[in-house]
Every structure is written in structure tokens, then in C-alpha cells.
Design a protein around this motif. Structure first.
Motif, PDB file in Angstrom:
ATOM      1  N   TYR A 115      -2.569   0.917  -8.933  1.00  0.00           N
ATOM      2  CA  TYR A 115      -1.505   1.775  -9.465  1.00  0.00           C
ATOM      3  C   TYR A 115      -0.378   1.977  -8.445  1.00  0.00           C
ATOM      4  O   TYR A 115       0.764   2.232  -8.815  1.00  0.00           O
ATOM      5  CB  TYR A 115      -2.084   3.137  -9.883  1.00  0.00           C
ATOM      6  N   THR A 116      -0.716   1.892  -7.176  1.00  0.00           N
ATOM      7  CA  THR A 116       0.302   1.872  -6.124  1.00  0.00           C
ATOM      8  C   THR A 116       0.195   0.552  -5.376  1.00  0.00           C
ATOM      9  O   THR A 116      -0.900   0.019  -5.193  1.00  0.00           O
ATOM     10  CB  THR A 116       0.133   3.052  -5.148  1.00  0.00           C
ATOM     11  N   SER A 117       1.335   0.038  -4.936  1.00  0.00           N
ATOM     12  CA  SER A 117       1.380  -1.318  -4.380  1.00  0.00           C
ATOM     13  C   SER A 117       1.226  -1.306  -2.863  1.00  0.00           C
ATOM     14  O   SER A 117       1.314  -0.266  -2.208  1.00  0.00           O
ATOM     15  CB  SER A 117       2.720  -1.967  -4.746  1.00  0.00           C
ATOM     16  N   ASP A 118       1.030  -2.516  -2.324  1.00  0.00           N
ATOM     17  CA  ASP A 118       0.983  -2.660  -0.869  1.00  0.00           C
ATOM     18  C   ASP A 118       2.310  -2.263  -0.227  1.00  0.00           C
ATOM     19  O   ASP A 118       2.343  -1.836   0.919  1.00  0.00           O
ATOM     20  CB  ASP A 118       0.630  -4.105  -0.497  1.00  0.00           C
ATOM     21  N   ARG A 119       3.392  -2.433  -0.979  1.00  0.00           N
ATOM     22  CA  ARG A 119       4.693  -2.018  -0.446  1.00  0.00           C
ATOM     23  C   ARG A 119       4.755  -0.504  -0.257  1.00  0.00           C
ATOM     24  O   ARG A 119       5.379  -0.002   0.673  1.00  0.00           O
ATOM     25  CB  ARG A 119       5.827  -2.494  -1.358  1.00  0.00           C
ATOM     26  N   ALA A 120       4.092   0.227  -1.154  1.00  0.00           N
ATOM     27  CA  ALA A 120       4.026   1.687  -1.008  1.00  0.00           C
ATOM     28  C   ALA A 120       3.232   2.057   0.237  1.00  0.00           C
ATOM     29  O   ALA A 120       3.587   2.986   0.967  1.00  0.00           O
ATOM     30  CB  ALA A 120       3.389   2.307  -2.247  1.00  0.00           C
ATOM     31  N   LYS A 121       2.148   1.312   0.503  1.00  0.00           N
ATOM     32  CA  LYS A 121       1.348   1.575   1.705  1.00  0.00           C
ATOM     33  C   LYS A 121       2.135   1.229   2.962  1.00  0.00           C
ATOM     34  O   LYS A 121       2.119   1.979   3.946  1.00  0.00           O
ATOM     35  CB  LYS A 121       0.038   0.776   1.647  1.00  0.00           C
ATOM     36  N   GLU A 122       2.851   0.116   2.942  1.00  0.00           N
ATOM     37  CA  GLU A 122       3.658  -0.271   4.104  1.00  0.00           C
ATOM     38  C   GLU A 122       4.769   0.746   4.363  1.00  0.00           C
ATOM     39  O   GLU A 122       5.138   1.006   5.511  1.00  0.00           O
ATOM     40  CB  GLU A 122       4.247  -1.669   3.886  1.00  0.00           C
ATOM     41  N   LYS A 123       5.302   1.324   3.296  1.00  0.00           N
ATOM     42  CA  LYS A 123       6.308   2.381   3.434  1.00  0.00           C
ATOM     43  C   LYS A 123       5.741   3.560   4.224  1.00  0.00           C
ATOM     44  O   LYS A 123       6.400   4.114   5.114  1.00  0.00           O
ATOM     45  CB  LYS A 123       6.755   2.837   2.040  1.00  0.00           C
ATOM     46  N   VAL A 124       4.507   3.928   3.941  1.00  0.00           N
ATOM     47  CA  VAL A 124       3.859   5.028   4.667  1.00  0.00           C
ATOM     48  C   VAL A 124       3.630   4.648   6.125  1.00  0.00           C
ATOM     49  O   VAL A 124       3.839   5.467   7.034  1.00  0.00           O
ATOM     50  CB  VAL A 124       2.535   5.424   3.977  1.00  0.00           C
ATOM     51  N   PHE A 125       3.232   3.417   6.367  1.00  0.00           N
ATOM     52  CA  PHE A 125       3.061   2.963   7.755  1.00  0.00           C
ATOM     53  C   PHE A 125       4.387   3.027   8.514  1.00  0.00           C
ATOM     54  O   PHE A 125       4.419   3.388   9.686  1.00  0.00           O
ATOM     55  CB  PHE A 125       2.510   1.537   7.788  1.00  0.00           C
ATOM     56  N   GLU A 126       5.471   2.680   7.843  1.00  0.00           N
ATOM     57  CA  GLU A 126       6.785   2.748   8.495  1.00  0.00           C
ATOM     58  C   GLU A 126       7.161   4.197   8.809  1.00  0.00           C
ATOM     59  O   GLU A 126       7.717   4.483   9.872  1.00  0.00           O
ATOM     60  CB  GLU A 126       7.844   2.105   7.597  1.00  0.00           C
ATOM     61  N   LEU A 127       6.848   5.117   7.913  1.00  0.00           N
ATOM     62  CA  LEU A 127       7.079   6.539   8.200  1.00  0.00           C
ATOM     63  C   LEU A 127       6.260   6.966   9.411  1.00  0.00           C
ATOM     64  O   LEU A 127       6.745   7.707  10.275  1.00  0.00           O
ATOM     65  CB  LEU A 127       6.705   7.393   6.979  1.00  0.00           C
ATOM     66  N   GLY A 128       5.016   6.486   9.480  1.00  0.00           N
ATOM     67  CA  GLY A 128       4.180   6.790  10.638  1.00  0.00           C
ATOM     68  C   GLY A 128       4.781   6.247  11.918  1.00  0.00           C
ATOM     69  O   GLY A 128       4.799   6.930  12.947  1.00  0.00           O
ATOM     70  N   ARG A 129       5.305   5.020  11.858  1.00  0.00           N
ATOM     71  CA  ARG A 129       5.923   4.433  13.056  1.00  0.00           C
ATOM     72  C   ARG A 129       7.123   5.248  13.515  1.00  0.00           C
ATOM     73  O   ARG A 129       7.336   5.452  14.711  1.00  0.00           O
ATOM     74  CB  ARG A 129       6.331   2.982  12.769  1.00  0.00           C
ATOM     75  N   LYS A 130       7.904   5.738  12.571  1.00  0.00           N
ATOM     76  CA  LYS A 130       9.064   6.550  12.939  1.00  0.00           C
ATOM     77  C   LYS A 130       8.630   7.877  13.564  1.00  0.00           C
ATOM     78  O   LYS A 130       9.266   8.380  14.488  1.00  0.00           O
ATOM     79  CB  LYS A 130       9.954   6.779  11.717  1.00  0.00           C
ATOM     80  N   LEU A 131       7.525   8.434  13.073  1.00  0.00           N
ATOM     81  CA  LEU A 131       7.025   9.682  13.656  1.00  0.00           C
ATOM     82  C   LEU A 131       6.498   9.488  15.077  1.00  0.00           C
ATOM     83  O   LEU A 131       6.530  10.421  15.886  1.00  0.00           O
ATOM     84  CB  LEU A 131       5.918  10.263  12.777  1.00  0.00           C
ATOM     85  N   THR A 132       6.022   8.289  15.391  1.00  0.00           N
ATOM     86  CA  THR A 132       5.466   8.074  16.730  1.00  0.00           C
ATOM     87  C   THR A 132       6.519   8.202  17.823  1.00  0.00           C
ATOM     88  O   THR A 132       6.172   8.384  18.988  1.00  0.00           O
ATOM     89  CB  THR A 132       4.779   6.698  16.849  1.00  0.00           C
ATOM     90  N   ALA A 133       7.805   8.102  17.455  1.00  0.00           N
ATOM     91  CA  ALA A 133       8.863   8.343  18.446  1.00  0.00           C
ATOM     92  C   ALA A 133       8.784   9.770  18.979  1.00  0.00           C
ATOM     93  O   ALA A 133       9.243  10.063  20.084  1.00  0.00           O
ATOM     94  CB  ALA A 133      10.237   8.088  17.830  1.00  0.00           C
ATOM     95  N   TYR A 134       8.178  10.673  18.198  1.00  0.00           N
ATOM     96  CA  TYR A 134       8.053  12.079  18.590  1.00  0.00           C
ATOM     97  C   TYR A 134       6.611  12.454  18.960  1.00  0.00           C
ATOM     98  O   TYR A 134       6.392  13.233  19.885  1.00  0.00           O
ATOM     99  CB  TYR A 134       8.523  12.988  17.449  1.00  0.00           C
ATOM    100  N   CYS A 135       5.642  11.898  18.225  1.00  0.00           N
ATOM    101  CA  CYS A 135       4.252  12.328  18.420  1.00  0.00           C
ATOM    102  C   CYS A 135       3.446  11.365  19.283  1.00  0.00           C
ATOM    103  O   CYS A 135       2.299  11.654  19.622  1.00  0.00           O
ATOM    104  CB  CYS A 135       3.561  12.530  17.078  1.00  0.00           C
ATOM    105  N   GLY A 136       4.021  10.214  19.634  1.00  0.00           N
ATOM    106  CA  GLY A 136       3.254   9.232  20.386  1.00  0.00           C
ATOM    107  C   GLY A 136       2.294   8.475  19.473  1.00  0.00           C
ATOM    108  O   GLY A 136       2.577   8.270  18.289  1.00  0.00           O
TER     109      GLY A 136
END
Length: 388
Positions: A214-235
Motif C-alpha cells: 500500500y506504500t511504495s519503496d519510494r515512500a520508505k526512501e523519502k523517510v530515510f532522506e528525512l532521517g539523513r537530513k536530521l542527522t545534520a543536527y542529531c548525529g
């Protein structure tokens, strides 16, 4: 010319006997964030952190990284020179040449950290200000509203010249207040919630609920990209990907449509709490904002909160409207990723008329048709851990 960043600590200077623990964590965080940029030397003296930028290392990249490290209140990008009036003046003229050329007014401010220096701060400012005014006739001294303020800091080993401090990220060093699990969807709110709690010194572990097909791999990759952007602040941040399809299909098949979102949220909180305890987290973080959607009314949040038996739930954006959240999302560079049109599991099987004032007996009666414990345990056991 040798450059250095002078980092002034934030609220950790108010800590008592535990202050060194906070300072050590901050130094460690800085070293880790800068490791991939270059071999910068990071030391602390007289409550100031010095980041020495070696020849050949991109100073702009170092500055950009340090601006995102929590625990730092002010940052001065400075040139290093000998502690003589001649050296300080020559360094100012060279290091700030472009600013001096453009400025029509200026003033000099001096801080004398080394009290052995034979002149007072005021005397140094008067002398160097006079020399600069005499040499650069286009700049007029202005003590109240200058276009350029030239700062001299005389410290224990060297003097430093800079055009003034810029605001740091503030907050507490990441890791000084423990670890929490962030329920990370693909939306705008949850990355902002994670950012805000990281600012208070929390390490993050992301938890994402994935409902293939029901949700695609692109949706999962989008979440991973959000996580990568957060690592600039949280490590460093792992993301736990929870398989959620079976639970959603069970709810769809056995529960009233109007209760679907609420029961789904209760499953999410049960699973998140189990995973959080497994990974030694002290709390859960969600991006809920009061009244924003049907599942975020007070009665609805009381129903979802009720399944958390051990850990507190932090909702840092609870009192913010959407525009305030969007402003922070733009600031931390997650907004454009969050609005990519890939659905997450929260939008799957959304009821047309959700219940905004749920009653606990009705929720419990609906859940009695589900094998809650078995479904939760299966999801936890099949969770995938990904490092972003």
C-alpha cells in the motif's frame, strides 16, 4: 592566514558539578561532526572551544557543520595573530579587508581574557581604533550604529580578530539527556518534533511503519532522506522499519471504519514502546499538534496514550499551528522532502468519518476482535534496522 572558530557555550555554563560531563560530550560531538570534513583540532580553554581549521580544509564547510551542533550559543570565525598591537592591526587589515573597503563607519571592541596584557580593553580599542581611523579615511568612527565592528580577543596564547559572533544552534549537547524514539512518518511534523527534542540533548532512534504494497519503496526512501537530513543536527541515527501491513488489514477487516485510525495509532504506540525499551530509550516522540487532524484531538490522544505503560510521550509541536511547524521544517531543510507525493501508512484506509471523541469501552470492544499481543510481537520481531 590561520583561521579558528571560537565557540561560546550555551546553557551548559550554568551546570554545577556535572558541567564537565556536558562539556566533554559537546567536544566529542564536534569532533565527530567535523571528522569527514578535515583534520580539525578541537580544544577547550577558559570556557571557550577552539576549532582550528588547517590549511586546505574548507572553512565554510566547517562553519556550516558547527552551526548545526546543539550546545553552542555563539560562533566567532576569527584569524589568529600574535598578542601585539602591530600584529592585531595588520591581521585586521588583511583578514577584514573586504569589509573595511565597504564600510562607511566602524568601531573597535576588545576583550582581554589574558589579564597579564599590559593595556586594558578600552586602551587597546582606543589605540587600534585611532590607527584604523587615521589610515582609512572613508570609515568614520561610530560607537552607536557602526556598519562594521572589529573585534579583538586577547587570550592566553594568541589574539584573535573577527567581525563579530553569529548565533549558534543553542540547546543542549546531543546525548546529555538520554535517548528517545521518534515516530518518523513521511510528513512535515515528525522531523520537526525530532529536531526540537534533539535540541534538548536527546539522541534519536527513528521508528517508521511501512505498509507494502500500500506504500511504495519510494515512500520508505523519502523517510530515510528525512532521517539523513536530521542527522545534520542529531548525529548518527538508526531507523527501525516496522512491517505494518498485516496489522492494518486486520483492523480493516475486523473493526468499525470510524475507529480505524485510532486503533492503528494504538498499535503504533505499543510497538514503538516495545522497540524503544529494547533500544534503551527513555521516551517516545511524536509530531502531533492539538486538533490538527481527527486523531489529534484531546480524547483521541488520551486513547492512544493509554497503551503506553512505561515511557513518557513527548509532543514538542503540540501547541504550534501548521505555519509555525512549516517554518522550522524549512529552516532544517526537511520541508521539500516531506511534501513529496508518496503516501505513508497513516493515509492507508483512512476513514471518511473518523471518530474525534472516542470512548475507551468502544475502543476496547473493537480490539477484542484482534489478537493484539501476537500482532505486536510479530511486528517487533520482523522490524528491520537501517542506518541513515
Amino acid at each position: 592566514m590561520k583561521e579558528v572558530l571560537l565557540l561560546k557555550c550555551g546553557e551548559i555554563v550554568l551546570k554545577g558539578l556535572n558541567r564537565k560531563k556536558f562539556e566533554d560530550r559537546l567536544l566529542g560531538n564536534i569532533k565527530r561532526r567535523l571528522k569527514h570534513i578535515g583534520d580539525c583540532t578541537v580544544t577547550m580553554r577558559q570556557s571557550v572551544i577552539y576549532v582550528e581549521i588547517p590549511e586546505g580544509v574548507d572553512g565554510d564547510a566547517v562553519m556550516d557543520a558547527v552551526l548545526k551542533i546543539f550546545g553552542i550559543a555563539l560562533i566567532c570565525r576569527a584569524a589568529v595573530c600574535e598578542k601585539t598591537l602591530e600584529s592585531m592591526q595588520a591581521t585586521a587589515e588583511s583578514y577584514l579587508a573586504d569589509r573595511i573597503a565597504d564600510a562607511k563607519s566602524f568601531k573597535v571592541e576588545t576583550k582581554r581574557g589574558d589579564k597579564r596584557f599590559p593595556m586594558t580593553s578600552v586602551q587597546v580599542s582606543q589605540h587600534l581604533g585611532g590607527e584604523l581611523a587615521e589610515k582609512y579615511k572613508h570609515m568614520k568612527p561610530d560607537m552607536h550604529h557602526p556598519e562594521l565592528t572589529i573585534h579583538f580577543e586577547i587570550r592566553d596564547q594568541y589574539a584573535f580578530v573577527h567581525p563579530g559572533p553569529v548565533q549558534g544552534a543553542g540547546g543542549m549537547p546531543v546525548g546529555t539527556n538520554g535517548r528517545a524514539a521518534l515516530l518518523l512518518s513521511g510528513g512535515i511534523d515528525s522531523p520537526v518534533a525530532g529536531y526540537m527534542m534533539t535540541k534538548r540533548g536527546l539522541e534519536l532512534i527513528g521508528i517508521h511503519f511501512f505498509s507494502y504494497p500500500y506504500t511504495s519503496d519510494r515512500a520508505k526512501e523519502k523517510v530515510f532522506e528525512l532521517g539523513r537530513k536530521l542527522t545534520a543536527y542529531c548525529g548518527r541515527m538508526p531507523i527501525l522499519v516496522v512491517p505494518f501491513t498485516k496489522i492494518q488489514e486486520e483492523i480493516r477487516d475486523k473493526c468499525h471504519e470510524e475507529l480505524f485510525t485510532l486503533i492503528m495509532r494504538r498499535f503504533m504506540m505499543r510497538i514503538a514502546e516495545k522497540l524503544a525499551i529494547q533500544y534503551e530509550c527513555g521516551g517516545l516522540i511524536t509530531g502531533e499538534s492539538l486538533g490538527q487532524v481527527a486523531s489529534q484531538t484531546m480524547p483521541a490522544m488520551a486513547v492512544t496514550n493509554a497503551v503506553c505503560e512505561t515511557l513518557p510521550v513527548f509532543r514538542p509541536v503540540i501547541g504550534m499551528d501548521k505555519e509555525e511547524i512549516v517554518q522550522i521544517a524549512r529552516k532544517i531543510d526537511t520541508f521539500e522532502t516531506s511534501i513529496l507525493p508518496y503516501e505513508d501508512c497513516c493515509t492507508v484506509f483512512t476513514p471518511k468519518h473518523p471518530n474525534t471523541k472516542p470512548k475507551m469501552p468502544k475502543i476496547l470492544e473493537a480490539e477484542s476482535h484482534l489478537d493484539v499481543e501476537a500482532l505486536v510481537d510479530e511486528a517487533v520481531q520482523n522490524t528491520e534496522r537501517v542506518i541513515v
